[in-house]
Design an enzyme around this catalytic site. Structure first.
Site, PDB file in Angstrom:
ATOM      1  N   HIS A  14       0.012  -1.321  -4.717  1.00 54.76           N
ATOM      2  CA  HIS A  14      -1.066  -0.378  -5.346  1.00 54.76           C
ATOM      3  C   HIS A  14      -0.509   0.930  -4.454  1.00 54.76           C
ATOM      4  O   HIS A  14      -0.514   1.443  -3.874  1.00 54.76           O
ATOM      5  CB  HIS A  14      -1.699  -0.746  -3.682  1.00 54.76           C
ATOM      6  CG  HIS A  14      -3.209  -0.134  -4.318  1.00 54.76           C
ATOM      7  ND1 HIS A  14      -4.462   0.239  -3.162  1.00 54.76           N
ATOM      8  CD2 HIS A  14      -4.132   0.750  -4.983  1.00 54.76           C
ATOM      9  CE1 HIS A  14      -5.066   0.732  -3.194  1.00 54.76           C
ATOM     10  NE2 HIS A  14      -4.853   1.610  -3.818  1.00 54.76           N
ATOM     11  N   ASP A  37       1.023  -1.243   0.184  1.00 51.53           N
ATOM     12  CA  ASP A  37      -0.276  -0.323  -0.173  1.00 51.53           C
ATOM     13  C   ASP A  37       1.221   0.913  -0.087  1.00 51.53           C
ATOM     14  O   ASP A  37       1.518   1.464   1.346  1.00 51.53           O
ATOM     15  CB  ASP A  37      -0.930  -0.333   1.572  1.00 51.53           C
ATOM     16  CG  ASP A  37      -1.968  -0.921   0.948  1.00 51.53           C
ATOM     17  OD1 ASP A  37      -2.896  -0.742   0.279  1.00 51.53           O
ATOM     18  OD2 ASP A  37      -2.296  -1.763   1.774  1.00 51.53           O
TER      19      ASP A  37
END
Length: 224
Positions: free
Chosen positions: A70, A39
């Site tokens: 991501h 993330d």
């Protein structure tokens, strides 16, 4: 509908112990994870700051799993080649963070990675009308991005159903990943809606036994 589905579990390093990150990553790989989820937050697109390409590059030699990056960053294009060079296999980004979604998708592919588009709970799916044939992955956020450990937003379930229909209609092999608040007690519900790839952060890294947690998740997925 789900008979031939392959399910993938992607622990998110956001919830790992950063003082022992190499060991943590090795531990979830040994525990049976399918992907490792990064993330990436920039304190601009989302209100938090996490990891950059250096962390990805540092972990790459320690793990054989595909690295699922991501990007919650804006602007997004400059950082894509750096993550590709650092060993990312999959890179997804938010359409709002790109001036030209098509160009960003092409850039990810040019860098040798699979390309994904990520949707916040309130982002309309209309972006898929023009991009689905260029995607390897659709990532649906089931929390508002920015922090780990949040509660799953149940109103995202119909959105998962809708994306699964679009993917099936396209006839393409596109992964449908769900990220946010996924844990053993709701993973089957998320799979029933049509997801095949599950990001789990605190549900795995917050558990005493990573392997037992992943086994529990797989057992629940086996009856979907």
């Amino acid at each position: 509908m789900h008979a031939a589905m392959t399910f993938r579990i992607a622990p998110s390093i956001l919830s790992a112990d950063f003082a022992r990150l190499g060991e943590e990553v090795a531990a979830v790989e040994a525990a049976g994870a399918d992907l490792l989820h990064f993330d990436v937050m920039d304190n601009h697109y989302v209100p938090n700051l996490t990891v950059g390409p250096l962390v990805c590059a540092a972990l790459r030699p320690h793990v054989k799993l595909p690295l699922d990056v991501h990007l919650m960053v804006s602007p997004v294009d400059r950082i894509i080649p750096e993550f590709a060079k650092a060993g990312a296999n999959l890179i997804s980004f938010h359409p709002e963070a790109s001036e030209h979604v098509d160009r960003t998708l092409a850039l990810i592919r040019e860098c040798g990675c699979k390309a994904g588009l990520a949707f916040n709970p309130a982002t309309p799916l209309s972006y898929l009308d023009h991009t689905l044939e260029k995607l390897d992955l659709v990532l649906l956020m089931s929390v508002n991005p920015g922090f780990g450990g949040q509660q799953f937003i149940a109103s995202v379930l119909p959105k998962i159903v809708e994306v699964r229909k679009k993917i099936n209609t396209s006839g393409r092999d596109i992964w449908l990943e769900v990220d946010g608040g996924v844990k053993a007690d709701n993973i089957a519900q998320v799979a029933k809606a049509g997801a095949d790839t599950f990001v789990a952060g605190s549900a795995i890294f917050g558990a005493k036994d990573y392997a037992a947690t992943i086994r529990d998740m797989r057992a629940r997925l086996a009856v979907v």
